[in-house]
Design a protein around this motif. Structure first.
Motif, PDB file in Angstrom:
ATOM      1  N   ASP A  59      35.968  34.850  58.567  1.00 38.62           N
ATOM      2  CA  ASP A  59      34.838  35.762  58.570  1.00 38.62           C
ATOM      3  C   ASP A  59      34.631  36.269  57.144  1.00 38.62           C
ATOM      4  N   LYS A  60      33.411  36.607  56.840  1.00 41.05           N
ATOM      5  CA  LYS A  60      33.095  37.054  55.493  1.00 41.05           C
ATOM      6  C   LYS A  60      32.215  38.279  55.568  1.00 41.05           C
ATOM      7  N   GLY A  61      32.577  39.262  54.770  1.00 37.92           N
ATOM      8  CA  GLY A  61      31.798  40.486  54.747  1.00 37.92           C
ATOM      9  C   GLY A  61      31.126  40.662  53.412  1.00 37.92           C
ATOM     10  N   SER A  62      31.233  41.846  52.866  1.00 40.34           N
ATOM     11  CA  SER A  62      30.533  42.168  51.618  1.00 40.34           C
ATOM     12  C   SER A  62      31.378  41.852  50.391  1.00 40.34           C
ATOM     13  N   ILE A  63      31.892  40.660  50.338  1.00 40.17           N
ATOM     14  CA  ILE A  63      32.730  40.284  49.186  1.00 40.17           C
ATOM     15  C   ILE A  63      31.846  39.740  48.066  1.00 40.17           C
ATOM     16  N   PRO A  64      31.983  40.306  46.855  1.00 42.23           N
ATOM     17  CA  PRO A  64      31.173  39.822  45.725  1.00 42.23           C
ATOM     18  C   PRO A  64      31.540  38.384  45.374  1.00 42.23           C
ATOM     19  N   ASP A  65      30.599  37.695  44.762  1.00 37.72           N
ATOM     20  CA  ASP A  65      30.847  36.313  44.347  1.00 37.72           C
ATOM     21  C   ASP A  65      31.942  36.231  43.283  1.00 37.72           C
ATOM     22  N   ARG A  66      32.189  37.321  42.604  1.00 38.45           N
ATOM     23  CA  ARG A  66      33.237  37.356  41.569  1.00 38.45           C
ATOM     24  C   ARG A  66      34.638  37.370  42.194  1.00 38.45           C
ATOM     25  N   PHE A  67      34.693  37.612  43.482  1.00 39.44           N
ATOM     26  CA  PHE A  67      35.982  37.665  44.179  1.00 39.44           C
ATOM     27  C   PHE A  67      36.177  36.380  44.982  1.00 39.44           C
ATOM     28  N   SER A  68      37.408  35.978  45.079  1.00 39.73           N
ATOM     29  CA  SER A  68      37.751  34.872  45.965  1.00 39.73           C
ATOM     30  C   SER A  68      39.095  35.181  46.585  1.00 39.73           C
ATOM     31  N   ALA A  69      39.377  34.533  47.674  1.00 41.65           N
ATOM     32  CA  ALA A  69      40.642  34.785  48.354  1.00 41.65           C
ATOM     33  C   ALA A  69      41.080  33.522  49.072  1.00 41.65           C
ATOM     34  N   GLN A  70      42.342  33.476  49.369  1.00 44.38           N
ATOM     35  CA  GLN A  70      42.862  32.364  50.137  1.00 44.38           C
ATOM     36  C   GLN A  70      44.106  32.794  50.893  1.00 44.38           C
ATOM     37  N   GLN A  71      44.432  32.019  51.915  1.00 39.96           N
ATOM     38  CA  GLN A  71      45.651  32.250  52.676  1.00 39.96           C
ATOM     39  C   GLN A  71      46.516  31.002  52.538  1.00 39.96           C
ATOM     40  N   PHE A  72      47.780  31.219  52.318  1.00 40.84           N
ATOM     41  CA  PHE A  72      48.701  30.121  52.045  1.00 40.84           C
ATOM     42  C   PHE A  72      49.463  29.714  53.305  1.00 40.84           C
ATOM     43  N   SER A  73      50.250  28.653  53.153  1.00 43.04           N
ATOM     44  CA  SER A  73      50.941  28.093  54.319  1.00 43.04           C
ATOM     45  C   SER A  73      51.939  29.081  54.938  1.00 43.04           C
ATOM     46  N   ASP A  74      52.426  30.036  54.144  1.00 46.43           N
ATOM     47  CA  ASP A  74      53.353  31.032  54.700  1.00 46.43           C
ATOM     48  C   ASP A  74      52.581  32.256  55.200  1.00 46.43           C
ATOM     49  N   TYR A  75      51.265  32.129  55.277  1.00 42.37           N
ATOM     50  CA  TYR A  75      50.340  33.139  55.792  1.00 42.37           C
ATOM     51  C   TYR A  75      50.092  34.312  54.854  1.00 42.37           C
ATOM     52  N   HIS A  76      50.764  34.327  53.700  1.00 39.05           N
ATOM     53  CA  HIS A  76      50.417  35.394  52.778  1.00 39.05           C
ATOM     54  C   HIS A  76      49.041  35.089  52.164  1.00 39.05           C
ATOM     55  N   SER A  77      48.398  36.113  51.671  1.00 36.99           N
ATOM     56  CA  SER A  77      47.052  35.943  51.147  1.00 36.99           C
ATOM     57  C   SER A  77      46.946  36.577  49.774  1.00 36.99           C
ATOM     58  N   GLU A  78      46.043  36.036  48.988  1.00 38.60           N
ATOM     59  CA  GLU A  78      45.793  36.592  47.652  1.00 38.60           C
ATOM     60  C   GLU A  78      44.292  36.802  47.470  1.00 38.60           C
ATOM     61  N   LEU A  79      43.962  37.932  46.903  1.00 41.81           N
ATOM     62  CA  LEU A  79      42.579  38.262  46.580  1.00 41.81           C
ATOM     63  C   LEU A  79      42.445  38.205  45.067  1.00 41.81           C
ATOM     64  N   ASN A  80      41.634  37.297  44.590  1.00 41.30           N
ATOM     65  CA  ASN A  80      41.431  37.126  43.158  1.00 41.30           C
ATOM     66  C   ASN A  80      40.102  37.741  42.755  1.00 41.30           C
ATOM     67  N   MET A  81      40.164  38.583  41.736  1.00 42.52           N
ATOM     68  CA  MET A  81      38.989  39.318  41.307  1.00 42.52           C
ATOM     69  C   MET A  81      38.757  39.033  39.826  1.00 42.52           C
ATOM     70  N   SER A  82      37.575  38.542  39.495  1.00 43.37           N
ATOM     71  CA  SER A  82      37.284  38.208  38.107  1.00 43.37           C
ATOM     72  C   SER A  82      36.133  39.071  37.594  1.00 43.37           C
ATOM     73  N   SER A  83      35.999  39.063  36.278  1.00 41.29           N
ATOM     74  CA  SER A  83      34.920  39.834  35.624  1.00 41.29           C
ATOM     75  C   SER A  83      34.839  41.242  36.199  1.00 41.29           C
ATOM     76  N   LEU A  84      35.971  41.913  36.204  1.00 46.12           N
ATOM     77  CA  LEU A  84      36.056  43.221  36.831  1.00 46.12           C
ATOM     78  C   LEU A  84      35.028  44.198  36.255  1.00 46.12           C
ATOM     79  N   GLU A  85      34.511  45.010  37.164  1.00 48.93           N
ATOM     80  CA  GLU A  85      33.547  46.039  36.792  1.00 48.93           C
ATOM     81  C   GLU A  85      34.123  47.397  37.163  1.00 48.93           C
TER      82      GLU A  85
END
Lengths: 115, 114
Positions: free
Chosen positions: A56-82
């Motif tokens: 599902d996707k909500g109000s995530i800016p295009d500058r942000f990306s995220a993924q979930q790994f095989s061990d189910y942990h997740s990372e939120l990557n944020m670029s060009s921070l404002e």
């Protein structure tokens, strides 16, 4: 009991820098959700993952990306921070299925400050 | 417009006293309603969850009620303790399988004083 673990707890970045937030769900939880909570505001849903796929996707800016790994942990990557990205970022986890039978558990959040 | 309205915005009560927080919602469809307690700078912690068929749910000194017809819920705190000082958030889920679409209230800030 193990809870949702988020790291780091605090993060200070400058404008235009990048940041990576990590979330480790409760063991056997296969679904992860990211929320952004600005000062004095309601948590806003950003994105969720189930079994490593975006569910599902909500109000995530295009500058942000995220993924979930095989061990189910997740990372939120944020670029060009404002400056407006300064907020508390919550991760929550649950097991897939009925929301009534699979309570949502929140981590303590990562407080991001952009200067 | 926020689909989940909470009142009062803030509340100061004496230790040992009772208090009641209100939540009115317009979310439709409706699956379940939860009350969370959020300490400053920490993640929300679930207190109660109710579906439309449940009228009341207790968790220790916390008792939540739900009237699905009038779309109102309340959270009653009995014999308040200093550790009850926190923000209490009403969260409504429109469907069972859509966690992302949760509708959060703005919360009621409760301060318990000695």
């Amino acid at each position: 009991a193990a809870g949702v673990i988020q790291s780091p707890r605090h993060l200070i970045k400058e404008k235009r820098e990048t940041a990576t937030l990590k979330c480790y769900p409760i063991p056997r939880h296969d679904t992860v959700y990211w929320y952004q909570q600005g000062p004095g505001q309601d948590p806003q849903f950003l994105i969720s993952f189930y079994e490593k796929m975006q569910s599902d996707k909500g109000s995530i800016p295009d500058r942000f990306s995220a993924q979930q790994f095989s061990d189910y942990h997740s990372e939120l990557n944020m670029s060009s921070l404002e400056l407006g990205d300064s907020a508390l970022y919550f991760c929550a986890s649950s097991t897939h299925g009925s929301s009534y039978n699979s309570p949502l558990h929140f981590g303590n959040g990562t407080r991001l400050t952009v200067t | 417009k926020n689909q989940v309205e909470q009142s009062p915005q803030s509340l100061i009560i004496l230790e040992g006293k009772n208090c009641t927080l209100q939540c009115n919602y317009t979310v439709s469809p409706f699956s379940n309603l939860r009350w969370y307690k959020q300490d400053t700078g920490r993640g929300p912690v679930s207190l109660t969850i109710m579906t439309f068929s449940e009228n009341t749910k207790s968790n220790g000194r916390y008792t939540a009620t739900l009237d699905a017809d009038t779309k109102q819920s309340s959270l009653h705190i009995t014999a308040s303790q200093l550790s009850d000082s926190a923000s209490y958030i009403c969260v409504v889920s429109p469907s069972e399988d859509s966690w992302g679409k949760l509708q959060f209230g703005a919360g009621t800030q409760v301060v318990v004083t000695p």
